[in-house]
Design a protein around this motif. Structure first.
Motif: not given
Length: 407
Positions: A205-219
């Motif tokens: 019963n996981v309710e309104d769990a949240d979190g952040w992460g950082v990524g990147f993109n190249l082109g």
């Protein structure tokens, strides 16, 4: 049956849903960057650059813009998910067949590209790469205390990608780009304990769990001439750790992605052909990590194997520039299933085929409206999870609307 073993299998299915997304692409990747892309099955999207949304697929395309460009819109995802031929402990359960698991989700997007001079440009955007909504609660078997409770339940997941990118034009042929992705994820996941043999109640019963992460993109973009160009992009996706108010936590690795696109307008005609090949690194799911879940019922840390395979998208499309006011497009995509030998009732997946069409109406040289629609056709997949087996299928209709303006 061992309670800890049921818990770990159920959390595994829940975590994989949380890490991925809507049932409208194999592996549950969410393609929600633009209505223009929906109308051509995203064929050529890493290089066409017909509006600012192209920066979401390849930051180097920003170098192709000579005016400040804004695109904003939304995508509606209407899913049709079902499970049939259900068995439990080898016994057929026709009453457990269920065809009302999917729903409708809305994914907005906004993109802004600002050229600084004839070499540099920067841009910001917000859109979603991952998100889902599946609900088994209308079925007695799959609900919180039914026999399939550890594998059904409710999942409501969304993600938001906030991007900041820059591009540099080296010469008339080559352009390069790079961007930073700040990814926010939020969701609710509920699974149950079957009544009988053990106390019924909440398994997860996981309710309104949240979190952040950082990524990147190249082109990069290579322009052979004004009618022929190629694009190549790579996106690094981070692990996301989502935590709720009860300190229940799931750590999920997201897949990296790479895409190659081409665009070719046939000389002296109003027709162009475009295509894309995309790789999605779903094999990152070698394990899912879980910590302090279930509010003390079975406390501790868990690592569970979930041996997905890398996925591929193959797309081809065509664009007709009918006149100064109307542009028509169409496309076809085939994308391959991320699931391999391990399968899941609550994560329906298969190879899928996209059939897409769209149009742009130009109010002026600097202002237009895009519409796109896709019918996504899944396949019947025989799956097994714990003591339950069945046949799952996931189809979808995608509809997108987008306004673009240049300044």
């Amino acid at each position: 049956m061992n309670k800890t073993r049921i818990l770990k299998r159920s959390l595994l299915a829940a975590a994989v849903i949380a890490s991925t997304s809507q049932a409208h692409a194999a592996g549950f990747q969410l393609n929600a960057q633009s209505a223009t892309g929906i109308g051509r099955a995203f064929a050529g999207d890493a290089v066409i650059a017909d509006n600012a949304s192209s920066m979401a697929r390849n930051p180097a395309t920003m170098a192709l813009f000579d005016k400040t460009s804004l695109s904003l819109g939304f995508e509606a995802i209407i899913t049709d998910i079902s499970v049939k031929d259900t068995t439990a402990f080898g016994q057929p359960l026709p009453s457990a067949d269920y065809d009302d698991i999917g729903g409708t989700s809305i994914a907005p997007n906004i993109h802004l590209i600002v050229p600084v001079n004839d070499r540099f440009a920067w841009g910001i955007n917000a859109y979603s790469n991952f998100g889902t909504s599946t609900d088994f609660s209308g079925s007695e078997f799959w609900d919180q205390n039914g026999g399939g409770a550890p594998y059904g339940g409710e999942t409501d997941i969304m993600s938001l990608n906030l991007g900041l990118s820059g591009s540099y034009r080296l010469n008339e042929q080559w352009s390069f780009g790079a961007g930073l992705d700040i990814i926010y994820g939020k969701g609710t996941i509920r699974r149950g304990v079957p009544a009988g043999g053990m106390p019924a109640g909440d398994l997860v019963n996981v309710e309104d769990a949240d979190g952040w992460g950082v990524g990147f993109n190249l082109g990069t973009v290579y322009e052979l001439n004004e009618n022929n160009r190629f694009g190549l992009s790579y996106r690094y996706s981070p692990e996301i750790t989502a935590k709720d108010d009860n300190s229940q936590e799931i750590t999920i690795p997201l897949p990296d992605m790479a895409e190659f696109s081409g665009y070719h307008r046939i000389t002296d005609t109003a027709f162009a052909v475009h295509y894309s090949v995309q790789w999605i690194g779903w094999s990152a799911f070698d394990k899912i990590e879980m910590e302090n879940l279930n509010q003390g019922l079975v406390p501790g840390s868990y690592e569970s194997a979930y041996e997905w395979q890398d996925g591929w998208h193959f797309a081809i499309g065509g664009t007709w520039y009918l006149n100064d006011s109307v542009t028509l497009r169409t496309g076809y995509m085939h994308d391959t299933s991320a699931q391999d030998e391990l399968t899941s009732i609550s994560v329906p997946d298969s190879d899928r085929n996209w059939i897409s069409a769209g149009a742009t109406y130009h109010f002026s040289d600097d202002s237009n409206m895009d519409f796109g629609i896709t019918y996504l056709i899944g396949g019947d997949e025989e799956v097994s999870e714990g003591y339950v087996t069945g046949t799952t299928r996931a189809d979808a209709i995608l509809v997108g609307l987008q306004y673009s303006h240049s300044f």
